[in-house]
Design an enzyme around this catalytic site. Sequence first.
Site, PDB file in Angstrom:
ATOM      1  N   CYS A 131      32.349  58.034  48.397  1.00  0.00           N
ATOM      2  CA  CYS A 131      31.450  57.292  48.928  1.00  0.00           C
ATOM      3  C   CYS A 131      30.124  58.080  48.919  1.00  0.00           C
ATOM      4  CB  CYS A 131      31.947  57.506  50.442  1.00  0.00           C
ATOM      5  SG  CYS A 131      33.327  56.566  50.716  1.00  0.00           S
ATOM      6  N   GLY A 218      40.239  48.142  35.732  1.00  0.00           N
ATOM      7  CA  GLY A 218      40.904  47.497  34.402  1.00  0.00           C
ATOM      8  C   GLY A 218      41.288  48.414  33.346  1.00  0.00           C
TER       9      GLY A 218
END
Lengths: 304, 263
Positions: A131, A218
């Site tokens: 974050c 991915g």
Amino acid sequence: MVVDTTVDIGGITIKNPIMTASGTYGYGYEFAPYVDLSSLGGILVKGTTFAPRQGNPYPRSVETPSGMLNAVGLQNKGVHYFVDHIYPEISQLGTEIIVNVNGSTIDDYVRCVEVLNGIDTIRMIEVNISCPNVKEGGMAFGVTPKGATSVVDAVRKATNKKIMVKLSPNVTDIREIALAVEGAGADAISMINTMLGMAIDHKTRRPLLSTITGGLSGPCVKPIALRMVWQTAQVVKVPIIGMGGISSLEDVLQFLIAGASAVQVGTYNFVNPAITGQLVKELNQYLQENNITDVRSLIGSLEV
Amino acid sequence: MYSQKKILDCTILENTHLNDSYFLMLLQLPEEGRVCSFRAGNFVQVYAKTPDAFLRRPISVCSWDKDLNRIELLIQSVGKVTSHLQMLQSGDVLSVQAPLGNSYSTSSDFLGSRPLLIAGGVGVAPILLLSQELLQKGIQPTVLIGARTSSLIVLKERFSEVENLFVTTDDGSLGHHGNVLSHPIITEGKEIFTNVYTCGPRRMMQAIGGWAQEKKIPMELSLENHMPCGMGVCLCCVEDTKEQGNVRVCTDGPVFNLESIKW
């Protein structure tokens, strides 16, 4: 032949190494039509923050070769809503529910964790240190050992639950960050979060994400994730939970061999929502067929 | 209306090219697909086995034959996945995650006796299924189909049971010359419609929405955003709404009431 698929992921034992990555599996129940959720090792729920978040403007995603970019921005209804309305619906799913926690300030993380302390059946929290730190001008906590340590220190003091720290790969040397969080009290390390990437529409000459850059995930990131898991496994003692582009049993085995005790499947859930259930079965079958009585014998078995 | 959801390996019975870019696939669902029910507005996530693409793509359902266990998909070839699908042939197998999304409201709390259905381009797909649902309820919908030119007006013959079917083309090559809002049934306002259902380009739906709001006619529309998952977990397909903030088009939609949309 009886095979033991249980693994220790940092002071808690789960039934098998197949888990789901936060942000790709909702809260679990969304996959009930496609997967026997009770067969999974664990579910990492969508990232929670202390206060509700609307997230980033649309468009938040772009398909890229063998993957995608996302810039969701942690949209969620906040930890109180999770505890009051969502957790009761998923606590009986029959798999380990691990809550992923995020914050813009150290205080955010701590306040969020304090609310979760009230639920005994949540045994572990995954702390996302990718974050952006608003106090440090938006640089992610997890890109420096100092930033990473400051979050884990504070969370460690705030809870007795087990802490899994999720590392960002957008660093020069992942080992530094891994050692820092281990030193600050992490019970386990999960890696990798998304890699920073970008996509452009050449016709409009505009970025394809509202935030310009976003996180890449991915199959295209698997080589990076594997390398980082292996590098980290050489230097830390705590269990590593590997993720990044897993879409097949072979991928799972590669991560275990590289040094992971368990894996999280993420983006590929969108392509084949049944994948996690299938991997549990395939792993079992693989162990049987290869006379491997204990899955733990695969962990870190890379011969160099 | 909840239906069981499945990932179905469907057999392509027919893949009919309607023009250069639109094609209509007739799919035979496997037996396990019989537990699924399809409503107008629902879509499916289709997978293309091509190395050029990665994620599934959302396609609206345009017909459902419950007895024969078949559905039809009207697809426009716009990119890597859809151009791959365009080349598939009968006998090929297609993985379809279905049914997804919500549906147009056809219960009496929304539906009145004189609904107007407006379709733009490939948006005719869910409008066709909706017209069938309304006819089955004994309601004769008025249907208005619009497109840029005649070759893009497709499936018109499938509306044969609709007594009041109108067509508009921007270039006047078929039907009324002009866009849907310029059609006499809108401009002359002779008939009072009880509600409007629409699907088509966003700008078209926005313009129709302006008219519906002015006439105080309740309206539902169908949105289309990029959907990596199509099942409500990735939070990428969001639409900002007036009262609920960012909602998921794939799960909280794709059908929305006009009142909630922030154009």
